[in-house]
Scaffold this motif. Structure first.
Motif, short mmCIF file in Angstrom:
data_model
loop_
_atom_site.label_atom_id
_atom_site.label_comp_id
_atom_site.label_asym_id
_atom_site.label_seq_id
_atom_site.Cartn_x
_atom_site.Cartn_y
_atom_site.Cartn_z
N HIS A 1 50.19 36.28 30.39
CA HIS A 1 50.63 36.77 31.80
C HIS A 1 51.37 36.35 32.86
O HIS A 1 52.19 35.96 33.22
N ALA B 1 54.86 35.59 33.32
CA ALA B 1 55.21 35.55 34.64
C ALA B 1 56.14 33.65 35.47
O ALA B 1 57.32 34.50 35.57
N TRP C 1 40.51 24.54 41.27
CA TRP C 1 40.93 25.77 41.08
C TRP C 1 39.67 26.34 40.34
O TRP C 1 39.08 27.47 40.05
N GLN D 1 48.69 42.48 35.94
CA GLN D 1 47.98 41.31 36.18
C GLN D 1 48.40 40.39 36.32
O GLN D 1 47.62 38.94 36.52
N ALA D 2 49.23 40.58 37.88
CA ALA D 2 49.66 39.82 38.84
C ALA D 2 50.65 38.34 38.35
O ALA D 2 51.23 37.94 38.58
N GLY D 3 49.91 37.65 37.39
CA GLY D 3 50.01 36.39 36.35
C GLY D 3 50.47 35.50 37.53
O GLY D 3 51.46 35.00 36.96
N LEU D 4 49.84 35.79 38.65
CA LEU D 4 49.26 34.57 39.50
C LEU D 4 49.03 33.17 38.32
O LEU D 4 48.58 33.08 37.31
N PHE D 5 49.24 31.56 39.30
CA PHE D 5 49.10 30.48 38.27
C PHE D 5 47.96 29.89 39.41
O PHE D 5 47.50 29.79 40.17
N PRO D 6 46.37 30.53 37.80
CA PRO D 6 45.16 30.31 38.53
C PRO D 6 45.23 28.85 39.32
O PRO D 6 44.67 28.42 40.09
N HIS D 7 46.49 27.31 39.21
CA HIS D 7 45.98 26.17 39.76
C HIS D 7 47.14 25.94 41.30
O HIS D 7 46.45 25.03 41.64
N ARG D 8 47.05 27.28 41.55
CA ARG D 8 48.10 27.34 42.82
C ARG D 8 47.85 28.46 43.49
O ARG D 8 46.76 29.01 43.00
N GLN E 1 45.35 40.35 44.42
CA GLN E 1 45.99 39.86 43.80
C GLN E 1 47.23 40.05 43.72
O GLN E 1 48.60 39.32 43.05
#
Lengths: 261, 369
Positions: free
Chosen positions: A124, A128, A223, B84-91, B141
Motif C-alpha cells: 500500500h 500510494a 522512524w 490502510q492509508a499507505g503513509l510513508f513510514p519514514h516521513r 492514519q
C-alpha cells in the motif's frame, strides 16, 4: 595470579613498545591497524556499492535473483586464501588482492538484505507513491530505499564484522593488516604477545565499527524505533533474527580459512 | 467530469476485470462504486489516474482523453486515498501530507504550512505533525491519508476502500467527517467500497458492479433502494431495503401528539382524563426534557394527590430529532420504546410531541406511493 598479571603486563609492554616506530612508517602495530581499517572498510564500501544496484535489479527482474544468489553463495564457498592467491597474478601485492575477494564475500549477506529490504516495503505504501505521481526512479530513491534501510543496515552490520575478521587471512599474501601481527610476528616466531594484541585489536575494531553502524541507523532511520507499531516491529525482528543466523555462518566460514592457512 | 466510454480491462489469461463500462461521474459530487470483490470497482477507479490502463475504450477527465497526459503529472492532480492509508513510514505526518506539493515543486516551508492547515481541516492536533505514522491509530492514519490527498487541492479525489480497515465506530466518525468536508470543498469524489450502507450514506450517485465487471445499476441511493434494477442489485442492497429507504424521508412530515405529554408537577387526578383514551402518557420536567412513560393502568391504581414526578416511570429509550432525523430514526425509536411510541424532540432536546403507532403506520404507508 601473579604470573597471569606478569604475562598481561608483558603483552601490554610489547604493544606500547612496538606501537609505532618514528622514521619507519611501515613498522609497528599502528600501521597494521590502519591497514586493517583501510582494507576492511574499502571492501565493505565496494560490496555495498555492488549490492544496491544488483539488489535493485533482482527486485525489478525477479528471475535474476535465484542464479545471482547461487553464484554469490558458490563464490563464498571458495576459501578466501585460494581467492587471494588467484588474484595475485592480476593485482600483485596491491590492496586489491585483498579487497576484491572480500568485497565479493560481503555480497552473500548484503544482496539478500537489499532484496528483502526492498521487497518488504508494504504494497500500500508503494501504491500510494505511484498514485501520488512518483516516477519509478524517484519512488525508488525517496520511498523504497529509505523504507528498506533498516534491513540493509542490519545486513551491513553482519557483513562488517565478518569482513573485519577475514582481512587477517590476507596476511598470507603479504597484506592482512593486524593479521600480519598474528602470522609473521607471532606464529612464526612462537611469540604470543603480537597474537594477543592482534586479536584484541581486531575484536575492538569490529565492536567499534558495529557501534558506528548502530549510530548511523539511529540517525538515518529515526522512524524505525521499536515502539508500538506491529508492522515496523516485525520488520525489525526479522532483521534482528537474520543477523545472528548470518553471524554464525560467517563465524564458521571466516574462522576456517585461517585454520587452513 | 469523468467519463468512461466503453472502457474495459481484459487480462491476458482471459479474466475480465471490467466489461465495457459507460459511466459519467458528475463534477462536485460523490460517486460511489460498490460491489462484491471481483466486480471491477477498484480496477475502474484506477483507470481514472492511469494506475490501470484499459485494454479497450477511453477514459476522459473534463473531456480530455487521459492517455494524452503523462501518468505522473496526471496523478499529481488527482488526490488518492488508499486502504490502510499507505503513509510513508519514514516521513513525519507533516511531511507525508506535504508530499504532493513538494513533488510539484512548492517550497518546503510553504508546503509544510499548507500541510498544517490540512491537519486542522481533517481534525488532527497540530502536535501530531512531528510524529511518525506508526505512532498514530488507524483512524488518525486515515485522516492523514485524506489530508495528504487534499494537499495540492486537486479537483478530483479517488478513495479506494479508505475506511474498511478501521473499526465501525471510527468508520462512522470518518464518514461524518468526509460528508462535512465534502459540503465544504465540493470535490469530485469517486469512492470505492463493498459496503452498501457506506455507499448509501456517502454517495450522491451509486454505481453497483456485479461480478465479471459489469455495471448493474447507476442511480441515486434512493432509487437504488426503491427500484433495484434486477435480482442481483436487490439481493446486494439487502432485504431490509424497505426500512433503509425510510432514511430518505424527513421525520418532520409526521404528525405529533402533544396531549399525552404531561409535566411532572401535575397530580394524578389532573391527568386521569387523558389516560381514558390513551394507554401511555409521557412525563416531562419543567425544561421539557423527557423523564419516562407512565401506563394508564398505573395512573388509575395510584392514590390521588401524588405528583407524576414522584411516580415510577418506564424508560423512554431514545428520542428522534423532528427537524434533522428521518422516518427511519423515528421508527427505530418507536420500536425500541417499551410504550411502542417515539418521542420527538427539538435541537435542544426539548420534547415537541410523541408519535403513536397509528400515526407512524400512516406515514410509512404514504411514502411507499
Amino acid at each position: 595470579m601473579s604470573t597471569t598479571l606478569d604475562w598481561a603486563e608483558g603483552v601490554l609492554g610489547w604493544a606500547v613498545a612496538n606501537w609505532s616506530h618514528p622514521g619507519e612508517p611501515d613498522r609497528g602495530v599502528l600501521p597494521r591497524l590502519l591497514e586493517h581499517i583501510r582494507l576492511a572498510y574499502s571492501s565493505i564500501a565496494i560490496g555495498l556499492a555492488l549490492a544496491i544496484p544488483l539488489g535493485l535489479a533482482c527486485v525489478r527482474w525477479r528471475i535474476l535473483y535465484p542464479p545471482l544468489l547461487t553464484g554469490v553463495n558458490v563464490l563464498y564457498a571458495v576459501p578466501s586464501i585460494a581467492l587471494f592467491f588467484l588474484m595475485l597474478p592480476y593485482t600483485g601485492f596491491s590492496d586489491w588482492t585483498a579487497i576484491v575477494p572480500l568485497a565479493l564475500y560481503t555480497l552473500v549477506i548484503l544482496l539478500p538484505n537489499v532484496v528483502d529490504g526492498l521487497r518488504q516495503v508494504p504494497d500500500h505504501v508503494r501504491q500510494a507513491a505511484v498514485a501520488m505521481g512518483f516516477g519509478p526512479l524517484r519512488r525508488l530513491i525517496s520511498v523504497e530505499t529509505p523504507v528498506a534501510l533498516p534491513i540493509i543496515i542490519a545486513g551491513l552490520r553482519v557483513a562488517s564484522v565478518a569482513t573485519i575478521s577475514m582481512v587477517s587471512v590476507a596476511s598470507l599474501v603479504g597484506l592482512g593488516g593486524l593479521g600480519r601481527l598474528i602470522l609473521s610476528d607471532g606464529f612464526r616466531r612462537q611469540f604470543d604477545a603480537p597474537i594477543i594484541v592482534g586479536i584484541v585489536l581486531v575484536v575492538a575494531l569490529a565492536l567499534v565499527t558495529d557501534a558506528l553502524l548502530v549510530l548511523a541507523q539511529r540517525l538515518l532511520t529515526p522512524w524505525a524505533r521499536r515502539d508500538r507499531r506491529p508492522r515496523t516491529g516485525r520488520a525489525l525482528r526479522r532483521a534482528a533474527a537474520a543477523a545472528p543466523t548470518g553471524a554464525e555462518t560467517i563465524g564458521s566460514t571466516a574462522g576456517a580459512p585461517p585454520g587452513k592457512g | 467530469m469523468i467519463t468512461f466510454e466503453g472502457a474495459a480491462k481484459h487480462y491476458p489469461d482471459g479474466t475480465v476485470a471490467v466489461a465495457d463500462l459507460d459511466l459519467t461521474v458528475e463534477t462536485g459530487r460523490t460517486t460511489v462504486f460498490v460491489g462484491p470483490s471481483g466486480s471491477g470497482k477498484t480496477t475502474s477507479l484506477r483507470m481514472i489516474n492511469r494506475m490501470v490502463e484499459p485494454t479497450r475504450g477511453i477514459v476522459r477527465v473534463d473531456g480530455v482523453d487521459i492517455r494524452d497526459r503523462d501518468p505522473a503529472l496526471l496523478r499529481r492532480g488527482i488526490g488518492y486515498v488508499i486502504q490502510q492509508a499507505g503513509l510513508f513510514p519514514h516521513r513525519t505526518v507533516l511531511d507525508n501530507i506535504a508530499t504532493v506539493p513538494l513533488l510539484l515543486g512548492v517550497r518546503k516551508r510553504t508546503a509544510r504550512a499548507r500541510a498544517a492547515e490540512l491537519m486542522e481541516l481533517v481534525g488532527l492536533e497540530p502536535s501530531m505533525g512531528r510524529r511518525w505514522p506508526h505512532q498514530l491509530s488507524g483512524g488518525q492514519q486515515q485522516r492523514v491519508g485524506v489530508a495528504r490527498a487534499l494537499a495540492a487541492d486537486p479537483p478530483i479525489l479517488l478513495m479506494d476502500e479508505p475506511f474498511s480497515a478501521v473499526d465501525p465506530v471510527v468508520r462512522t466518525g470518518l464518514q461524518d467527517e468526509l460528508l462535512r468536508l465534502q459540503r465544504e470543498l465540493r470535490k469530485t469524489i469517486v469512492f470505492v467500497t463493498h459496503d452498501i450502507d457506506e455507499a448509501v450514506r456517502l454517495g450522491d450517485r451509486i454505481a453497483v458492479f456485479r461480478p465479471g465487471g459489469e455495471l448493474a445499476q447507476y442511480d441515486t441511493p434512493e432509487r437504488l433502494l426503491t427500484e433495484p434494477a434486477d435480482a442481483f442489485v436487490e439481493s446486494f442492497v439487502g432485504h431490509d431495503r424497505g426500512v433503509r429507504r425510510l432514511s430518505f424521508f424527513p421525520a418532520r412530515s409526521l404528525s405529533l401528539r402533544e396531549d399525552v405529554v404531561c409535566g411532572d408537577d401535575l397530580k394524578v387526578e389532573d391527568v386521569l382524563h387523558i389516560a381514558e383514551g390513551h394507554p401511555w402518557i409521557l412525563v416531562i420536567d419543567a425544561a421539557r426534557a423527557p423523564l419516562g412513560w407512565i401506563a394508564a393502568r398505573a395512573l388509575r391504581d395510584s392514590p390521588t394527590g401524588i405528583r407524576l414526578g414522584e411516580m415510577e416511570t418506564v424508560p423512554y429509550g431514545h428520542t428522534f430529532s423532528v427537524e434533522t432525523d428521518s422516518l427511519r430514526a423515528a421508527l427505530d425509536a418507536a420500536v425500541l420504546s417499551p410504550a411502542g411510541r417515539a418521542v420527538g424532540v427539538d435541537e435542544d432536546g426539548c420534547v415537541i410531541g410523541v408519535v403513536g403507532q397509528d400515526d407512524l403506520g400512516t406515514a410509512l404507508w404514504s411514502v411507499t406511493d
